[in-house]
Design a protein around this motif. Structure first.
Motif: not given
Length: 126
Positions: A101-116
């Motif tokens: 659950k800990y590792e899945n939660a970390m993965s959930k927020y490892s997305w890209g960040i929108e930049e111009t």
């Protein structure tokens, strides 16, 4: 969120009584380990929220200390990591459940960040 609130949340996920003192000697050092492990991911969340990066890994030393991490980190990631640490010596099957659950939660927020994006090729048009 305070250190005590995180500790109580982790214990509730484990179905431990709030008055249980089984982990009182360990939770502050383990929270410091989790803060270090998740420093870069928390800065990633801060960037997504358009906040300044933290420049140093924070540490805590008492139950009343405030954890200076983002809400998602405090409520979705750190409690499972702390609970997993509590089980590591007692019950490996429960450790596996909470660590997953800990590792899945970390993965959930490892997305890209929108930049111009700047078009550097525009000056080469025919």
């Amino acid at each position: 969120m305070t250190v005590k609130e995180l500790y109580d949340l982790a214990k509730s996920l484990m179905f431990e009584k709030p008055t249980s003192k089984d982990y009182d000697n360990y939770y502050i050092p383990w929270i410091n380990v989790l803060l270090s492990e998740n420093f870069d991911l928390n800065n990633h969340l801060r960037a997504k929220h358009k906040k300044e990066y933290l420049t140093e890994v924070p540490t805590v030393s008492s139950a009343a200390d405030v954890i200076p991490y983002e809400t998602e980190m405090c409520y979705e990631i750190l409690p499972y990591g702390l609970a997993a640490h509590f089980f590591i010596d007692d019950d490996l099957s429960k450790f596996d459940i909470f660590n997953t659950k800990y590792e899945n939660a970390m993965s959930k927020y490892s997305w890209g960040i929108e930049e111009t994006v700047e078009d550097v090729y525009a000056s080469y048009e025919d």
